[in-house]
Motif scaffolding. Structure first.
Motif, PDB file in Angstrom:
ATOM      1  N   LEU A   1       0.831  -1.208   0.000  1.00 18.06           N
ATOM      2  CA  LEU A   1       0.000   0.000   0.000  1.00 18.06           C
ATOM      3  C   LEU A   1       0.866   1.259   0.000  1.00 18.06           C
ATOM      4  N   VAL A   2       2.186   1.067   0.013  1.00 16.90           N
ATOM      5  CA  VAL A   2       3.102   2.213   0.098  1.00 16.90           C
ATOM      6  C   VAL A   2       3.857   2.386  -1.213  1.00 16.90           C
ATOM      7  N   LEU A   3       3.738   3.550  -1.813  1.00 17.88           N
ATOM      8  CA  LEU A   3       4.455   3.869  -3.048  1.00 17.88           C
ATOM      9  C   LEU A   3       5.528   4.921  -2.741  1.00 17.88           C
ATOM     10  N   PRO A   4       6.801   4.503  -2.705  1.00 24.73           N
ATOM     11  CA  PRO A   4       7.864   5.484  -2.447  1.00 24.73           C
ATOM     12  C   PRO A   4       8.160   6.291  -3.713  1.00 24.73           C
ATOM     13  N   THR A   5       8.273   7.604  -3.588  1.00 27.36           N
ATOM     14  CA  THR A   5       8.592   8.454  -4.749  1.00 27.36           C
ATOM     15  C   THR A   5       9.769   9.353  -4.434  1.00 27.36           C
ATOM     16  N   PHE A   6      10.580   9.594  -5.460  1.00 32.15           N
ATOM     17  CA  PHE A   6      11.795  10.392  -5.260  1.00 32.15           C
ATOM     18  C   PHE A   6      11.566  11.864  -5.597  1.00 32.15           C
ATOM     19  N   GLY A   7      12.065  12.707  -4.709  1.00 29.88           N
ATOM     20  CA  GLY A   7      12.076  14.136  -4.977  1.00 29.88           C
ATOM     21  C   GLY A   7      13.116  14.806  -4.095  1.00 29.88           C
ATOM     22  N   ILE A   8      13.434  16.042  -4.437  1.00 31.28           N
ATOM     23  CA  ILE A   8      14.271  16.871  -3.566  1.00 31.28           C
ATOM     24  C   ILE A   8      13.394  18.043  -3.130  1.00 31.28           C
TER      25      ILE A   8
END
Ligand SMILES: [Zn+2]
Length: 265
Positions: A52-59
């Motif tokens: 249920l967890v979607l990790p997304t990359f950002g700064i």
């Protein structure tokens, strides 16, 4: 299914198990936004513990100055990530204006990559609302989540016109301005978030750890403001999120999202 479209799961520390338990028990699909590279790497580990967890990359704009000279490195993580966030501009809380050019440079790099790789973006817009809309238009990035919008109403209308999605979060419990925004976002662009664990602590200036089920308080408040019901708001938000991600390849890996768009659980 409940949708929390903007959360900082890596900041839960020793409450992480509690947070993941709530996410699983209450079936909250969670977009876990990163602040920087170490935060993204931590989120990828956390993401292995729940589909249920979607990790997304950002700064995050607060961290942009440290990364403005390393765009190629961050390109590597962008490619890894199914979506982009947290990214954006902050010319309000970030007082050091010498970081502003770096914020713009890093954000534009992410937006260009999002356009090229067709990934949705999760945006922090504080006092940079107009610049962000201009960038979305410049690169024709159509899938944008505007997180915790609190900017001018005319830019809100322009963003709605453009088709941005808006997460309403816990400030809807406290602020008349946010209540007006929660009423004004059209049905088809409405999403929900907690921005936890820190959002309540930040709003109330205490040491409260906001847990994932705070999303229910948001939904109850939004339902009351829109003269709807919590169940209807929950399924509206789920339908909107399903539409936003419908054609993304990563969705098939998430069994919880594998149902057809618009299907209410
Ligand atoms: Zn955030």
């Amino acid at each position: 299914m409940l949708i929390d479209a903007h959360v900082h799961l890596d900041k839960y520390g020793d409450r992480l198990d509690d947070a993941l338990r709530e996410i699983e028990n209450e079936e909250i699909f969670t977009v876990a936004t990163a602040m920087d590279v170490p935060s993204y790497l931590e989120l990828r580990k956390i993401g292995e513990r729940s589909d249920l967890v979607l990790p997304t990359f950002g700064i995050h704009p607060r961290r942009a100055a440290e990364y403005a000279g390393q765009l190629r490195d961050i390109g590597h993580y962008i490619e890894m990530s199914p979506a982009i966030g947290e990214i954006g501009l902050d010319f309000h809380w970030v007082k050091d204006s010498s970081t502003y050019p770096a914020q713009r440079k890093v954000l534009e790099y992410f937006i260009a990559a999002a356009a090229e790789q067709n990934k949705f973006v999760n945006l922090h817009t504080k006092a940079g609302e107009k610049d962000i809309l201009d960038l979305l238009e410049k690169y024709d990035v159509r899938r944008a989540i505007i997180h915790w919008y609190s900017g001018p109403m005319d830019i809100l209308r322009a963003m709605i016109q453009y088709g941005c999605y808006f997460t309403i979060g816990v400030e809807v419990l406290y602020s008349d301005y946010i209540k007006d925004i929660a009423k004004g976002v059209p049905d088809q662009l409405l999403l929900t978030e907690t921005d936890n664990p820190g959002a309540l602590r930040w709003l109330k200036k205490n040491d409260e750890v906001g847990l994932p089920t705070a999303i229910k308080d948001v939904i109850n408040a939004v339902a009351a403001l829109r003269q709807s019901t919590p169940d209807r708001i929950e399924s509206l938000v789920e339908k909107n999120f399903s539409r936003l991600i419908a054609n993304d390849a990563w969705v098939s890996r998430y069994s919880s999202l594998a149902s057809p768009p618009g299907h209410a659980h």
